[in-house]
Design a protein around this motif. Structure first.
Motif, PDB file in Angstrom:
ATOM      1  N   ILE A   1       0.852  -1.187   0.000  1.00  0.00           N
ATOM      2  CA  ILE A   1       0.000   0.000   0.000  1.00  0.00           C
ATOM      3  C   ILE A   1       0.892   1.242   0.000  1.00  0.00           C
ATOM      4  CG2 ILE A   1      -1.854   1.227   1.161  1.00  0.00           C
ATOM      5  CD1 ILE A   1      -2.583  -1.584   0.115  1.00  0.00           C
ATOM      6  N   ALA A   2       0.805   2.025  -1.076  1.00  0.00           N
ATOM      7  CA  ALA A   2       1.588   3.260  -1.174  1.00  0.00           C
ATOM      8  C   ALA A   2       0.825   4.426  -0.554  1.00  0.00           C
ATOM      9  CB  ALA A   2       1.927   3.557  -2.632  1.00  0.00           C
TER      10      ALA A   2
ATOM     11  N   SER B   1      -6.002   6.909  -1.274  1.00  0.00           N
ATOM     12  CA  SER B   1      -6.267   7.043  -2.712  1.00  0.00           C
ATOM     13  C   SER B   1      -6.134   5.706  -3.440  1.00  0.00           C
ATOM     14  CB  SER B   1      -5.325   8.079  -3.330  1.00  0.00           C
ATOM     15  OG  SER B   1      -3.967   7.720  -3.125  1.00  0.00           O
ATOM     16  N   TYR B   2      -6.023   4.619  -2.691  1.00  0.00           N
ATOM     17  CA  TYR B   2      -5.946   3.266  -3.247  1.00  0.00           C
ATOM     18  C   TYR B   2      -4.771   3.095  -4.204  1.00  0.00           C
ATOM     19  CZ  TYR B   2     -10.651   3.489  -1.376  1.00  0.00           C
ATOM     20  OH  TYR B   2     -11.716   3.692  -0.543  1.00  0.00           O
ATOM     21  N   LEU B   3      -3.656   3.715  -3.862  1.00  0.00           N
ATOM     22  CA  LEU B   3      -2.458   3.621  -4.692  1.00  0.00           C
ATOM     23  C   LEU B   3      -1.627   2.421  -4.244  1.00  0.00           C
ATOM     24  CD1 LEU B   3      -0.721   4.873  -6.937  1.00  0.00           C
ATOM     25  CD2 LEU B   3       0.402   6.272  -5.182  1.00  0.00           C
TER      26      LEU B   3
ATOM     27  N   VAL C   1     -10.663  -4.308   0.687  1.00  0.00           N
ATOM     28  CA  VAL C   1      -9.437  -5.078   0.907  1.00  0.00           C
ATOM     29  C   VAL C   1      -8.250  -4.139   1.102  1.00  0.00           C
ATOM     30  CG1 VAL C   1      -7.806  -6.715  -0.122  1.00  0.00           C
ATOM     31  CG2 VAL C   1     -10.269  -7.135  -0.298  1.00  0.00           C
ATOM     32  N   VAL C   2      -8.143  -3.128   0.251  1.00  0.00           N
ATOM     33  CA  VAL C   2      -7.044  -2.164   0.349  1.00  0.00           C
ATOM     34  C   VAL C   2      -7.150  -1.371   1.656  1.00  0.00           C
ATOM     35  CG1 VAL C   2      -6.031  -0.083  -0.677  1.00  0.00           C
ATOM     36  CG2 VAL C   2      -6.744  -1.992  -2.142  1.00  0.00           C
ATOM     37  N   GLU C   3      -8.343  -0.941   1.991  1.00  0.00           N
ATOM     38  CA  GLU C   3      -8.545  -0.141   3.198  1.00  0.00           C
ATOM     39  C   GLU C   3      -8.201  -0.907   4.474  1.00  0.00           C
ATOM     40  OE1 GLU C   3     -12.371   2.329   1.323  1.00  0.00           O
ATOM     41  OE2 GLU C   3     -12.651   0.877   2.948  1.00  0.00           O
TER      42      GLU C   3
ATOM     43  N   ARG D   1      -0.267  -5.138   2.743  1.00  0.00           N
ATOM     44  CA  ARG D   1      -0.131  -5.682   1.387  1.00  0.00           C
ATOM     45  C   ARG D   1      -1.413  -6.350   0.920  1.00  0.00           C
ATOM     46  NH1 ARG D   1       4.941  -6.197   3.559  1.00  0.00           N
ATOM     47  NH2 ARG D   1       6.677  -5.591   2.180  1.00  0.00           N
ATOM     48  N   VAL D   2      -1.592  -6.328  -0.408  1.00  0.00           N
ATOM     49  CA  VAL D   2      -2.649  -7.099  -1.058  1.00  0.00           C
ATOM     50  C   VAL D   2      -1.998  -7.908  -2.171  1.00  0.00           C
ATOM     51  CG1 VAL D   2      -4.455  -5.455  -0.492  1.00  0.00           C
ATOM     52  CG2 VAL D   2      -3.230  -5.227  -2.659  1.00  0.00           C
ATOM     53  N   PHE D   3      -2.691  -8.957  -2.616  1.00  0.00           N
ATOM     54  CA  PHE D   3      -2.125  -9.887  -3.591  1.00  0.00           C
ATOM     55  C   PHE D   3      -3.143 -10.173  -4.682  1.00  0.00           C
ATOM     56  CE2 PHE D   3      -0.266 -10.396   0.537  1.00  0.00           C
ATOM     57  CZ  PHE D   3       1.097 -10.469   0.280  1.00  0.00           C
TER      58      PHE D   3
END
Length: 338
Positions: free
Chosen positions: A38-39, A43-45, A312-314, A319-321
């Protein structure tokens, strides 16, 4: 419980990751999955960490995470591998069976829905990024002791056993020694059958939850032909905050996910019907046996995918995969305007 030599211990089952492999037909030793850090969460970057993907065999695992007694030769250790494997064994077959049935219009999927819920919830219970939430979810379980002498001897290893990894893990995870030990004790008490031929506490909890006639239980399964679902390093997400309803979202495979909802219909329908009519309907519903699980199946609903991927990102740890590295759907598609 017997000692084994498993040191590399996955906290999110390899089978769940393999169902999201970027090269699913490769030998399991060569299967990979794309990892995104997660960057900018707001903003879901996402930042792709390796253009070739991570080897699943070494992904989402920690050395001796669940080892509560490492023997003197440092080769054998006591852990929960055999208990976890009970649930991992049917994930792939149940996932494929569920999707195949739903695509064929067959909604006789109660066994798949229940067994997958249990298996996916294990990923939450054993996740090191969820330790405090797990302890809060199952309060008091770790305070019990087995009455069986053999089980009690194994249980005592959790406190007294050799755990050379403990200091490093607690420092890395930001937890105390007490929390780590309490978590290991909870895993033992939840997953170990206390009597031969009996279910464990975890399965009893699942059964009581899903067979309570006062609960309304629903599952929304979504599948996609040309879009991909994210997998969280926590193993789950929640479509909305806990309140009167309990809800979990789980990745099923690279192209499907499921929402589970459990709620009290009296709360859900409050002020939406006349009290007497509502009371009559609820009383009639409680007489239905066996309890029903309402399953809804949707294909290629990109708005629901965008909502799922954003959650999922939030809610992931860091990390997400995914099986894809490009074209991830994180925002609801908008209709073209003229």
């Amino acid at each position: 419980m017997e000692a084994n030599n498993t040191r590399n211990q996955h906290f999110l089952a390899q089978v769940d990751q393999r169902l999201n492999a970027l090269n699913p037909h490769a030998h399991k030793d060569n299967q990979r999955i794309y990892s995104f850090k997660i960057a900018k969460r707001e903003s879901y970057l996402l930042k792709l960490e390796n253009s070739k993907g991570n080897f699943i065999e070494k992904n989402l695992s920690v050395f001796d995470l669940f080892s509560f007694d490492v023997l003197d030769d440092n080769k054998l250790r006591y852990n929960f591998e055999s208990l976890f494997q009970r649930y991992e064994g049917y994930i792939e077959t149940h996932t494929k069976s569920l999707l195949a049935k739903l695509n064929a219009g067959d909604h006789d999927v109660k066994s798949e829905i229940i067994d997958l819920f249990a298996a996916k919830l294990i990923n939450f219970v054993r996740n090191p990024f969820c330790i405090q939430k797990v302890l809060n979810t199952f309060p008091g379980v770790s305070s019990y002791d087995p009455t069986d002498r053999v089980l009690l001897a194994s249980y005592r290893r959790i406190v007294n056993g050799k755990k050379p990894q403990q200091e490093y893990l607690c420092r890395t995870l930001g937890i105390s020694d007490l929390q780590y030990i309490e978590w290991l004790r909870l895993l033992f008490m939840l997953l170990t059958p206390m009597y031969t031929g009996h279910t464990n506490f975890f399965e009893d909890i699942i059964k009581n939850l899903l067979e309570d006639r006062k609960n309304y239980i629903a599952a929304f399964v979504c599948e996609y032909e040309n879009a991909y679902c994210l997998l969280s390093d926590r193993g789950f997400s929640q479509p909305f905050e806990n309140g009167a309803h309990m809800a979990f979202s789980f990745n099923l495979c690279s192209t499907a996910f499921v929402h589970y909802f459990v709620c009290d219909p009296a709360v859900l329908l409050k002020d939406k019907a006349h009290p007497e009519l509502l009371a009559y309907a609820l009383a009639a519903r409680e007489k239905v046996w066996p309890p029903q699980i309402n399953v809804t199946f949707r294909r290629n609903d990109l708005n629901m995918l965008a909502q799922y991927n954003r959650r999922v990102v939030e809610q992931c740890y860091e990390r997400v995969f995914c099986a894809a590295k490009n074209g991830l759907i994180l925002f609801e598609p908008r209709l073209a305007t003229t």
